[in-house]
Design a protein around this motif. Structure first.
Motif, PDB file in Angstrom:
ATOM      1  N   THR A 141      34.859  41.154  36.273  1.00 43.14           N
ATOM      2  CA  THR A 141      35.702  42.253  35.939  1.00 43.14           C
ATOM      3  C   THR A 141      36.849  41.616  36.630  1.00 43.14           C
ATOM      4  OG1 THR A 141      35.145  43.539  37.825  1.00 43.14           O
ATOM      5  CG2 THR A 141      33.979  44.170  35.851  1.00 43.14           C
ATOM      6  N   VAL A 142      38.107  42.176  36.263  1.00 41.02           N
ATOM      7  CA  VAL A 142      39.439  42.105  36.834  1.00 41.02           C
ATOM      8  C   VAL A 142      39.186  42.437  38.259  1.00 41.02           C
ATOM      9  CG1 VAL A 142      40.920  44.058  35.986  1.00 41.02           C
ATOM     10  CG2 VAL A 142      41.595  41.866  36.516  1.00 41.02           C
ATOM     11  N   GLU A 143      38.550  43.730  38.583  1.00 41.87           N
ATOM     12  CA  GLU A 143      38.425  44.146  39.819  1.00 41.87           C
ATOM     13  C   GLU A 143      37.914  43.307  40.903  1.00 41.87           C
ATOM     14  OE1 GLU A 143      37.959  45.882  37.135  1.00 41.87           O
ATOM     15  OE2 GLU A 143      39.417  47.480  37.053  1.00 41.87           O
ATOM     16  N   GLY A 153      41.426  38.688  47.060  1.00 39.24           N
ATOM     17  CA  GLY A 153      41.746  39.447  48.620  1.00 39.24           C
ATOM     18  C   GLY A 153      43.147  39.595  49.251  1.00 39.24           C
ATOM     19  N   GLY A 154      44.120  39.088  48.356  1.00 40.71           N
ATOM     20  CA  GLY A 154      45.515  39.287  48.657  1.00 40.71           C
ATOM     21  C   GLY A 154      46.456  38.543  47.819  1.00 40.71           C
ATOM     22  N   PRO A 155      47.893  38.498  47.893  1.00 41.63           N
ATOM     23  CA  PRO A 155      48.549  37.761  47.351  1.00 41.63           C
ATOM     24  C   PRO A 155      48.052  36.267  47.167  1.00 41.63           C
ATOM     25  CG  PRO A 155      49.491  38.645  49.085  1.00 41.63           C
ATOM     26  CD  PRO A 155      48.343  39.099  49.197  1.00 41.63           C
ATOM     27  N   THR A 156      48.339  35.710  45.936  1.00 41.59           N
ATOM     28  CA  THR A 156      47.409  34.418  45.658  1.00 41.59           C
ATOM     29  C   THR A 156      48.484  33.834  44.404  1.00 41.59           C
ATOM     30  OG1 THR A 156      45.198  35.217  46.093  1.00 41.59           O
ATOM     31  CG2 THR A 156      45.535  33.071  44.951  1.00 41.59           C
ATOM     32  N   TRP A 157      48.546  32.430  44.655  1.00 35.31           N
ATOM     33  CA  TRP A 157      49.093  31.544  43.668  1.00 35.31           C
ATOM     34  C   TRP A 157      47.901  30.991  43.141  1.00 35.31           C
ATOM     35  CZ3 TRP A 157      53.702  30.670  41.575  1.00 35.31           C
ATOM     36  CH2 TRP A 157      54.921  31.175  42.240  1.00 35.31           C
ATOM     37  N   HIS A 212      54.057  45.148  41.058  1.00 35.17           N
ATOM     38  CA  HIS A 212      53.744  46.313  40.968  1.00 35.17           C
ATOM     39  C   HIS A 212      52.130  46.648  40.819  1.00 35.17           C
ATOM     40  CE1 HIS A 212      58.204  46.988  39.966  1.00 35.17           C
ATOM     41  NE2 HIS A 212      57.848  46.994  41.470  1.00 35.17           N
ATOM     42  N   GLY A 213      51.484  47.195  41.912  1.00 34.53           N
ATOM     43  CA  GLY A 213      49.919  47.342  41.823  1.00 34.53           C
ATOM     44  C   GLY A 213      49.617  48.205  40.787  1.00 34.53           C
ATOM     45  N   ASN A 214      50.378  48.999  40.105  1.00 31.92           N
ATOM     46  CA  ASN A 214      50.072  49.892  39.096  1.00 31.92           C
ATOM     47  C   ASN A 214      50.142  49.447  37.672  1.00 31.92           C
ATOM     48  OD1 ASN A 214      52.540  50.196  39.343  1.00 31.92           O
ATOM     49  ND2 ASN A 214      52.400  52.501  38.764  1.00 31.92           N
ATOM     50  N   GLU A 215      50.633  48.043  37.693  1.00 32.92           N
ATOM     51  CA  GLU A 215      50.951  47.513  36.256  1.00 32.92           C
ATOM     52  C   GLU A 215      50.014  46.247  35.956  1.00 32.92           C
ATOM     53  OE1 GLU A 215      55.215  46.901  36.504  1.00 32.92           O
ATOM     54  OE2 GLU A 215      55.557  48.727  37.109  1.00 32.92           O
ATOM     55  N   ALA A 265      47.466  46.791  46.918  1.00 33.20           N
ATOM     56  CA  ALA A 265      47.867  47.973  46.127  1.00 33.20           C
ATOM     57  C   ALA A 265      46.989  48.374  44.869  1.00 33.20           C
ATOM     58  CB  ALA A 265      49.390  48.112  45.851  1.00 33.20           C
ATOM     59  N   ALA A 266      46.613  47.185  43.888  1.00 36.81           N
ATOM     60  CA  ALA A 266      46.129  47.315  42.774  1.00 36.81           C
ATOM     61  C   ALA A 266      44.799  47.906  43.092  1.00 36.81           C
ATOM     62  CB  ALA A 266      46.003  46.017  42.306  1.00 36.81           C
ATOM     63  N   LEU A 267      43.824  47.172  44.149  1.00 37.76           N
ATOM     64  CA  LEU A 267      42.570  47.556  44.488  1.00 37.76           C
ATOM     65  C   LEU A 267      42.480  48.872  45.370  1.00 37.76           C
ATOM     66  CD1 LEU A 267      41.213  44.140  45.861  1.00 37.76           C
ATOM     67  CD2 LEU A 267      40.727  45.330  43.816  1.00 37.76           C
ATOM     68  N   ALA A 268      43.374  49.612  45.765  1.00 40.39           N
ATOM     69  CA  ALA A 268      43.455  50.912  46.480  1.00 40.39           C
ATOM     70  C   ALA A 268      42.762  51.883  45.278  1.00 40.39           C
ATOM     71  CB  ALA A 268      44.774  51.367  47.060  1.00 40.39           C
ATOM     72  N   GLN A 269      41.620  52.411  45.870  1.00 42.79           N
ATOM     73  CA  GLN A 269      41.094  53.386  44.855  1.00 42.79           C
ATOM     74  C   GLN A 269      42.334  54.382  44.610  1.00 42.79           C
ATOM     75  OE1 GLN A 269      37.957  53.481  43.467  1.00 42.79           O
ATOM     76  NE2 GLN A 269      38.226  51.423  44.509  1.00 42.79           N
TER      77      GLN A 269
END
Ligand SMILES: [Zn+2]
Length: 348
Positions: A25-27, A34-38, A57-60, A90-94
């Motif tokens: 899954t994308v999650e 685990g964090g910002p990645t290239w 933006h973590g909600n996009e 931010a994206a992973l935060a519940q």
């Protein structure tokens, strides 16, 4: 240690991940990052690279969902693809994909300019450093809108390449002079860049991002088919409409008593549509349109040219096209309410 080194130290890199390595899954994929990645994918033609950024933006989620699907497919792109995935925390935060940025963080896509301070500033400087080292043919920064909207492109520099990139997602391109500290402003002199707004984050937006990424990654050339982007329509220098400082906004079907401005709760259906003179955007408590401030890129106040109040209703004072309307009160206060452009009678 300067900002770029520090940022590189905190940004991961993953070259040619296998389909089985990215999770189901994308999650799960984001958790593994685990964090910002290239993420760098080697192309069939390794002499050229195209860049993608997303999740600033973590909600996009549409951009990172597209990258995840690509990785799951195991497809080798035509040229190298360098993909930066930003606000993973931010994206992973519940409950997941709910925070534009975490409460104690800055909006990453406002940090791509001097002085590059703080965690997000250093990350932005590192991203720019890497992009300039890669020197890609183009950069597409995938986003979602914060209200319902058709997909569209945004650029600060209009040319044929920006139209070609926009055609990946839409036939609408907004050209803006506004300087907010976004990524596309920072790279406009380096290589063709657009912000690709894929729509409001529903299944259709995900499909838009996926189709765009596939075309972008597999095309032999991005520029050799002018007929593919000849239909792209440009909208120049929209006027930014924000809430007067200290005022409160709500969304509803009529005036919300505790709000200074109530915008129609279906206001995002106007996106890219035209409102006729006198049409209602919402309701205001005071008999003045001054609860909103409409300012163009030159900083001129256009409020009373664009809006009026008639019997408690906020209306457009002349035919106007509405764009980038949010129905999220937090974004409405922290960023802006919407953008608009006068529409000449010849366009109606
Ligand atoms: Zn965004």
């Amino acid at each position: 240690m300067d900002g770029a080194q520090l940022s590189q130290a905190t940004t991961g890199e993953w070259t040619d991940p296998k389909a089985r390595d990215v999770g189901t899954t994308v999650e799960e994929f984001l958790t593994r990052l685990g964090g910002p990645t290239w993420i760098v994918l080697s192309g069939q033609d390794p002499s050229r690279t195209r860049a993608v950024t997303t999740l600033l933006h973590g909600n996009e989620p549409s951009g990172v969902r597209a990258i995840f699907q690509w990785l799951r497919s195991g497809t080798r792109p035509h040229v190298n693809l360098a993909c930066f995935i930003g606000a993973v925390d931010a994206a992973l935060a519940q409950p997941g994909f709910a925070y534009r940025q975490l409460p104690d963080c800055r909006d990453l896509n406002r940090c791509f300019r001097m002085p590059f301070e703080g965690r997000e500033g250093r990350m932005a400087a590192g991203v720019l450093d890497t992009l300039r080292t890669i020197n890609p043919e183009a950069l597409v920064d995938f986003h979602n809108t914060s209200g319902r909207s058709p997909a569209y492109g945004v650029t600060t520099r209009l040319g044929e390449p920006q139209k070609a990139l926009t055609a990946l997602v839409s036939d609408h391109l907004i050209v803006t002079d506004l300087r907010l500290g976004t990524l596309m402003e920072a790279t406009e002199d380096d290589f063709p860049t657009i912000t690709a707004e894929c729509g409001g984050g529903d299944a259709r937006s995900d499909q838009t991002a996926m189709t765009a990424l596939r075309t972008y990654g597999m095309a032999e050339s991005l520029w050799d088919a002018p007929h593919r982007y000849a239909h792209v329509k440009t909208f120049h220098h929209p006027i930014r409409v924000s809430l007067e400082a200290g005022k409160r906004v709500a969304y509803g079907a009529s005036l919300v008593p505790e709000a200074d401005l109530t915008l129609r709760k279906d206001a995002d259906q106007f996106n890219f549509g035209v409102l006729n003179q006198g049409e209602t955007l919402g309701w205001v408590r005071d008999a003045s349109p001054g609860v909103v401030v409409a300012r163009d890129a030159k900083g001129r106040d256009r409020t009373r040219e664009m809006f009026a109040v008639i019997e408690g209703r906020l209306v457009v004072a002349q035919p106007a096209r509405i764009m980038m309307m949010t129905t999220n009160p937090h974004i409405a206060v922290s960023d802006c309410l919407f953008y608009c452009l006068p529409v000449s009678s010849s366009e109606l």
